[in-house]
Design a protein around this motif. Structure first.
Motif, PDB file in Angstrom:
ATOM      1  N   UNK A   1      -2.416   0.198  -0.385  1.00  0.00           N
ATOM      2  CA  UNK A   1      -2.796   0.392   0.787  1.00  0.00           C
ATOM      3  C   UNK A   1      -1.311   0.427   1.631  1.00  0.00           C
ATOM      4  N   UNK A   2      -0.380  -0.448   1.171  1.00  0.00           N
ATOM      5  CA  UNK A   2       0.695  -0.552   1.995  1.00  0.00           C
ATOM      6  C   UNK A   2       1.604   0.842   1.980  1.00  0.00           C
ATOM      7  N   UNK A   3       1.760   1.322   0.582  1.00  0.00           N
ATOM      8  CA  UNK A   3       2.435   2.361   0.401  1.00  0.00           C
ATOM      9  C   UNK A   3       1.908   3.568   0.927  1.00  0.00           C
ATOM     10  N   UNK A   4       0.405   3.688   0.942  1.00  0.00           N
ATOM     11  CA  UNK A   4      -0.378   4.705   1.789  1.00  0.00           C
ATOM     12  C   UNK A   4       0.069   4.741   3.388  1.00  0.00           C
ATOM     13  N   UNK A   5       0.078   3.483   3.742  1.00  0.00           N
ATOM     14  CA  UNK A   5       0.244   3.337   5.227  1.00  0.00           C
ATOM     15  C   UNK A   5       1.702   3.864   5.579  1.00  0.00           C
ATOM     16  N   UNK A   6       2.537   3.513   4.780  1.00  0.00           N
ATOM     17  CA  UNK A   6       4.038   3.771   4.890  1.00  0.00           C
ATOM     18  C   UNK A   6       4.102   5.354   4.810  1.00  0.00           C
ATOM     19  N   UNK A   7       3.584   5.847   3.791  1.00  0.00           N
ATOM     20  CA  UNK A   7       3.697   7.403   3.499  1.00  0.00           C
ATOM     21  C   UNK A   7       2.908   8.152   4.712  1.00  0.00           C
ATOM     22  N   UNK A   8       1.843   7.502   5.188  1.00  0.00           N
ATOM     23  CA  UNK A   8       1.200   8.221   6.357  1.00  0.00           C
ATOM     24  C   UNK A   8       2.204   8.206   7.403  1.00  0.00           C
ATOM     25  N   UNK A   9       2.754   7.194   7.855  1.00  0.00           N
ATOM     26  CA  UNK A   9       3.549   7.098   9.033  1.00  0.00           C
ATOM     27  C   UNK A   9       4.870   8.048   9.073  1.00  0.00           C
ATOM     28  N   UNK A  10       5.099   8.434   7.626  1.00  0.00           N
ATOM     29  CA  UNK A  10       6.032   9.174   7.359  1.00  0.00           C
ATOM     30  C   UNK A  10       7.408   8.832   7.662  1.00  0.00           C
ATOM     31  N   UNK A  11       8.637   9.506   7.202  1.00  0.00           N
ATOM     32  CA  UNK A  11       9.958   9.064   7.598  1.00  0.00           C
ATOM     33  C   UNK A  11      10.348   9.489   9.110  1.00  0.00           C
ATOM     34  N   UNK A  12      11.329   8.601   9.270  1.00  0.00           N
ATOM     35  CA  UNK A  12      11.775   8.650  10.660  1.00  0.00           C
ATOM     36  C   UNK A  12      13.302   8.441  10.790  1.00  0.00           C
TER      37      UNK A  12
END
Lengths: 476, 476
Positions: B465-476
């Motif tokens: 769940x954490x990695x999915x949310x991080x991936x969804x937020x995308x790089x910046x």
């Protein structure tokens, strides 16, 4: 390894049956434990078990090794101290709290824990006819504490915060602050004086009226004036509604006028008797509370059918309380707290963590309703009145008056030594349990009625046991 | 009017079933409550009932009106703060305490309540490999408190009593006393400084090692010297074994040498991590405790399977603790207390009244045995280790090290604002619940494992769940 939900069902029901059996058969036990110091400890293993044991074995040991050392506070012949009502609905409310296992330190960690607490303390304020200023929808509010001692301590801290403009918490005590009690005030106030760095010598003892044992407002005013003139800063006056010793009632209105004139925080300790105000005919005990009081504490865990621990403290202004006790570390920061829209009760108490104690008070208030609460208080007062009438009609005894609520203070017309010996003999019998106090220095017996299981017959039997012991001791 | 023993049987079993169903189905609830401030309160009646209601109605309202506002601390996906284990045996031990309804304020008011407490705190000291000086058969001893905050407060009071020769309690604070913490110490110590009249500015902050976040003993020595030279009286140093933020471990032995040289009271706050010493391979955390420590507190109500409240505080010398807290009013005088042969635990704590809390700790220690306790701690550490390995293998994240026990501190390589937004999004999902802290001023997420129901699958799902949310937020 862990107890499964199904094992919990099995053992939980065994425990429920154990409690029902215990309560149903409580009169088979001597009221006061008949054990010598160290006897219970000697019967228990010196070392913890390496391997887990079935729960049944704990219940067996409870019967065999623990119960002989238990003094039965729920026994109908328990007349010592004050009642500690642990009723069915409160026990089950508390069980639900344990089962949920939530931490209510701040609103965000379990919102219902905070919000139900706000609801039930507002409900209780209404049931007791307390002033609207104690309700949480204004600047004041209520909170559940573990004890009237802790409530008094946080009241002192709030008062110090207010009178010092917050400097006591930040910089420490750097001048002489004083608080005001009487010889009849609960020792918790002296303890609060010791804990807060005020010092026991600055806990000033106001005279009492020799007949009522109530605080003398004129002497309070004189002490406040003298102390202020000497450079001290009066921080708090504690008035008691229903003292521990004899249930004396301090004149809150007259004391309040003095406090107002001197701008001193007025705390009311109504630990035992405050709950009696559920009965409209007893609301007179709170005369002056609406006009003058800054904080007020009473204990549903004594006479209002709620198991320990459940003290309710109300304040008319929560700002100095929170000012004295709030520290916000990063790990507790959260949007709800930052918004200011919620209550974080950890800022109203000494500890950080807190149980969901509102559940048991909610269970009690709903199970009994206002009518049931009133009936319980009235029953205790009526039974105590019956006992007092028996004492008054027997010229071997003196009855302490004025008398209020469910406590009767009385003494055989004997020396202190003989009365203490009588008390010990009665308590050793296991048939009843009384405690004692001193009134004007003389040993006086305390007969407190208020258990849910005590009937008129128990009271008559107690009187029979007391008079038989007195007769047996003979005149001297 | 009162609930009869038979009604108690009926409703009690309903409550037991309710709890078993709740625990068995806990994963059907979102971990964190999805309510707005005031929502639960608005769903409850504004006024208390006039007439009593059947208990079933309370259970129905619990489901409909309260549970939506409950954050589920016993949920296997609860990884916030620290665990608050409320296990079957502890709940039932606590239920027995409620059912007995005794007051253990002094030995005489229910001897078994005091003596079982002495037995279980001695047992726990043995299980944790704590020094013999903590056992109650010498000058020291243990006591159950409501919280590590209260334990720290009474430790400060005992320390003040010792260093002032008792004058602080009698006369109040009249000079500058200091206590020593670090930026990582629990806020309870600052709160104790505020409560005791020492003042927050006299709570001195010792530097920490920037990598371990552990107290720097050399800086402690320097502060003690400077403060003493400036006329202050150092009263207490608090070392932490397992800080709240990151479970950092202060070097107790090195700190103890400094304390000994300066004759300062050394308190150890091991609230969360102290119980880990049930495992022999973790006893190193207590290095120096036997040689140097005056008081030590740990919380079975966090990670040792005991429901709130149950903190154990040990002291090597109970005299200053009792000296600071004992007041004996007439109504509590009794032959056992006067004989000196018994312990009166009310003199070891802030409140007067006390529940029979030893029962729940007794139930836990017997149900699990040393083996079961160790297995639980090892399981939490192993699961946390698995999570830390996942974090370490993902270069989008930083893992905070050194890492101990069941807590993993980590952060995406992002700005604080983005991390806080991520945290809120994850917690709003109801699928898992994390909390946060700051390390060197930077927001860091806290993933605390230790619930009895958390499995490796829950940990993997949380990471997904954490990695999915991080991936969804995308790089910046």
């Amino acid at each position: 390894m862990h107890m499964t939900p199904d094992e919990f069902r099995t053992y939980g029901k065994q425990v429920v049956d154990w409690i029902a059996d215990y309560r149903g058969g409580i009169e088979n036990h001597p009221v006061r434990a008949k054990v010598r110091p160290g006897e219970i400890r000697a019967g228990l293993p010196a070392h913890p078990p390496d391997r887990g044991e079935p729960f049944d074995r704990l219940l067996a040991d409870l019967d065999e090794r623990i119960l002989p050392g238990v003094t039965h506070w729920q026994h109908p012949d328990f007349f010592a101290y004050f009642p500690a009502n642990a009723t069915g609905p409160s026990i089950l409310g508390d069980l639900l709290s344990s089962g949920l296992g939530v931490q209510g330190m701040v609103w965000a960690t379990s919102p219902a824990c905070t919000e139900l607490e706000t609801v039930v303390v507002d409900w209780l304020a209404e049931l007791l006819g307390l002033p609207p200023g104690f309700r949480t929808d204004g600047p004041g509010g209520g909170v559940i504490q573990d004890s009237a001692s802790s409530a008094a301590l946080v009241a002192v801290l709030a008062a110090l915060h207010r009178v010092s403009g917050g400097t006591v918490g930040d910089e420490g005590i750097s001048r002489r602050y004083t608080i005001y009690v009487t010889s009849e005030t609960h020792s918790a106030l002296e303890k609060a004086g010791r804990i807060t760095g005020i010092g026991a010598r600055n806990v000033r003892v106001v005279d009492v009226d020799p007949s009522t044992l109530a605080m003398d407002p004129a002497h309070l005013a004189a002490l406040l004036e003298a102390d202020t003139a000497a450079g001290a800063v009066p921080a708090l006056v504690c008035a008691t509604i229903g003292t521990t010793s004899t249930t004396a009632i301090d004149p809150v209105a007259a004391i309040g006028e003095v406090c107002q004139a001197h701008e001193v925080w007025l705390h009311v300790d109504a630990a035992y008797a405050g709950v009696a105000a559920v009965c409209p005919e007893l609301r007179w005990i709170n005369e002056g509370v609406a006009e003058y009081v800054d904080s007020y504490a009473t204990n549903p865990h004594k006479w209002l059918l709620t198991n320990h621990d459940c003290t309710v403290l109300w304040v008319t202004d929560r700002a100095p309380l929170i000012g004295a006790l709030s520290i916000l570390p990063e790990f507790l920061r959260n949007p709800a707290t930052e918004s200011g829209a919620v209550i974080d009760y950890r800022d109203w108490q000494i500890p950080l963590g807190r149980r969901f104690r509102a559940l048991k008070l909610w269970a009690v208030l709903r199970w009994y309703g206002a009518e049931g609460l009133r009936a319980h208080i009235r029953s205790g007062i009526e039974l105590a009145g019956g006992f007092a009438a028996l004492v008054a009609a027997d010229d071997r005894f003196e009855l302490h008056e004025p008398r209020h609520f469910g406590l009767v203070c009385f003494r055989p017309k004997w020396t202190d030594e003989r009365i203490m010996a009588l008390l010990e003999r009665l308590n050793e019998s296991g048939e009843l349990y009384l405690s004692h106090t001193r009134v004007h220095g003389r040993v006086t017996l305390r007969f407190a009625v208020g258990s849910t299981s005590t009937t008129a017959q128990h009271v008559r039997d107690a009187w029979a046991a007391i008079t038989a012991a007195v007769a047996q001791a003979g005149p001297r």
